[in-house]
Write a protein that holds these residues in place. Structure first.
Motif, PDB file in Angstrom:
ATOM      1  N   LEU A  32      10.314  -5.327 -10.257  1.00  0.00           N
ATOM      2  CA  LEU A  32      10.467  -6.357  -9.003  1.00  0.00           C
ATOM      3  C   LEU A  32      10.345  -7.717  -9.740  1.00  0.00           C
ATOM      4  O   LEU A  32      10.341  -8.583 -10.689  1.00  0.00           O
ATOM      5  CB  LEU A  32       8.824  -6.153  -8.299  1.00  0.00           C
ATOM      6  N   ARG A  81       2.967 -10.500  -3.117  1.00  0.00           N
ATOM      7  CA  ARG A  81       3.052  -9.995  -3.645  1.00  0.00           C
ATOM      8  C   ARG A  81       3.570  -8.103  -3.530  1.00  0.00           C
ATOM      9  O   ARG A  81       3.863  -7.435  -3.785  1.00  0.00           O
ATOM     10  CB  ARG A  81       2.832 -10.369  -5.674  1.00  0.00           C
ATOM     11  N   LEU A  85       5.889  -4.828  -3.076  1.00  0.00           N
ATOM     12  CA  LEU A  85       5.833  -3.800  -3.873  1.00  0.00           C
ATOM     13  C   LEU A  85       5.687  -2.352  -3.527  1.00  0.00           C
ATOM     14  O   LEU A  85       6.477  -1.812  -3.580  1.00  0.00           O
ATOM     15  CB  LEU A  85       4.342  -4.297  -4.958  1.00  0.00           C
ATOM     16  N   TYR A 108       5.721  -6.666 -12.220  1.00  0.00           N
ATOM     17  CA  TYR A 108       5.605  -7.212 -11.546  1.00  0.00           C
ATOM     18  C   TYR A 108       5.009  -8.307 -12.148  1.00  0.00           C
ATOM     19  O   TYR A 108       4.427  -8.807 -13.101  1.00  0.00           O
ATOM     20  CB  TYR A 108       5.045  -6.899 -10.390  1.00  0.00           C
ATOM     21  N   LEU A 116       7.081 -12.025 -15.449  1.00  0.00           N
ATOM     22  CA  LEU A 116       6.325 -10.999 -15.252  1.00  0.00           C
ATOM     23  C   LEU A 116       5.313 -10.711 -16.314  1.00  0.00           C
ATOM     24  O   LEU A 116       5.588 -10.982 -17.619  1.00  0.00           O
ATOM     25  CB  LEU A 116       7.666  -9.726 -15.740  1.00  0.00           C
TER      26      LEU A 116
END
Length: 308
Positions: A32, A81, A85, A108, A116
């Motif tokens: 991501l 987030r 995802l 991610y 990250l």
């Protein structure tokens, strides 16, 4: 724009992802991304494990395409987030990049959006819904996507959870509500009758709970294009003519198919026996959503304005 160099910490993270993927027999690594990394270098670090990059940023998507890496484009919406995802996984399944039942490694930004920093191993449930935003966007309908999403999410909840440990089946008919009301009649005294429109919007948690309760009674819910419950407990009168459905589908599905064909609406039928949700348009099934134990669905992020 210049690419972002891979720092030593990130190189270590990708090497760890490769080891974890090999040790746990993962089918792919899903990244991501919100920065223009050298994705070809990331691919080299994974040493043969398929790399899938998901992003909502056009510049990142362009960089992924230049590096000839598999891309999953995301919607440019304010989302958590976890929701991003979830969408990445659903879109990857819909595009047949991975399959339900597979295991993947996801990388991610879990704590800082710019970095990250998190690695997760995710099992894609055998019953993971294949519903994506693009699926709904493909439907040629005047019903706004936002309304359709709300109704579909509610239908999936009912199919998965039932009510008070009992399985529940029902129908939602969305759009062209005036014609739908004309081609149906009251089966029970409508609990929504007499309330103001603002008190019947499907976006209201209170209304959604009421719908789950009323869904235990036979009859369909009629929803307007802007998400207002116009009727409940309705018996659909559209004739089931020139329809072809799969064997095993009962009267509820025939009624949903017929009303969608007669009124140019979207009918959503929930199977009481299996919890499967089917979307009908013009008399045919256009989407099928299997139940799952833990829902991956759209979520809206409400942002409060700063205090004065």
């Amino acid at each position: 724009m210049p690419r972002v160099d891979l720092p030593a910490s990130l190189i270590s993270l990708f090497k760890a992802a490769r080891k974890v993927a090999n040790d746990t027999e993962c089918k792919a690594v899903i990244l991501l991304a919100e920065a223009e990394y050298d994705f070809s270098e990331v691919k080299k670090l994974l040493r043969g494990i398929p790399l899938i990059v998901a992003s909502h940023l056009p510049e990142v998507q362009d960089a992924v395409k230049v590096d000839e890496i598999t891309l999953v484009p995301l919607n440019h919406e304010p989302q958590t987030r976890q929701v991003q995802l979830s969408q990445s996984l659903l879109e990857a399944i819909a595009d047949d990049l991975v399959q339900t039942g597979d295991r993947v490694v996801a990388i991610y930004s879990g704590f800082e959006r710019e970095n990250l920093d998190t690695l997760s191993v995710i099992n894609l449930s055998e019953h993971l819904a294949r519903l994506t935003t693009r699926d709904l966007q493909r439907l040629e309908t005047q019903v706004p996507l936002q309304t359709l999403r709300k109704v579909v999410d509610l239908a999936v909840e009912i199919g998965r959870e039932g009510r008070e440990a009992k399985k529940v089946g029902t129908i939602f008919v969305v759009g062209n509500h005036r014609k739908v009301m004309e081609m149906s009649h009251e089966g029970i005294h409508d609990p929504f009758r007499g309330y103001a429109k603002k008190e019947k919007m499907i976006t209201s948690p209170r209304v959604r709970e009421s719908i789950k309760e009323i869904a235990q009674i036979d009859g369909a819910f009629v929803i307007s294009s802007d998400g207002c419950v116009m009727g409940s407990g309705r018996i659909l009168d559209a004739p089931a003519e020139e329809l072809t459905l799969s064997k095993g589908l009962g009267s509820r599905h025939w009624a949903a198919a017929a009303i969608s064909k007669a009124t140019n609406s979207i009918a959503i039928a929930i199977s009481e026996s299996t919890g499967t949700v089917r979307l009908f348009q013009d008399g045919i099934v256009v989407l099928r959503i299997e139940p799952m134990h833990q829902a991956m669905k759209w979520q809206d992020v409400e942002i409060e304005p700063p205090g004065e």
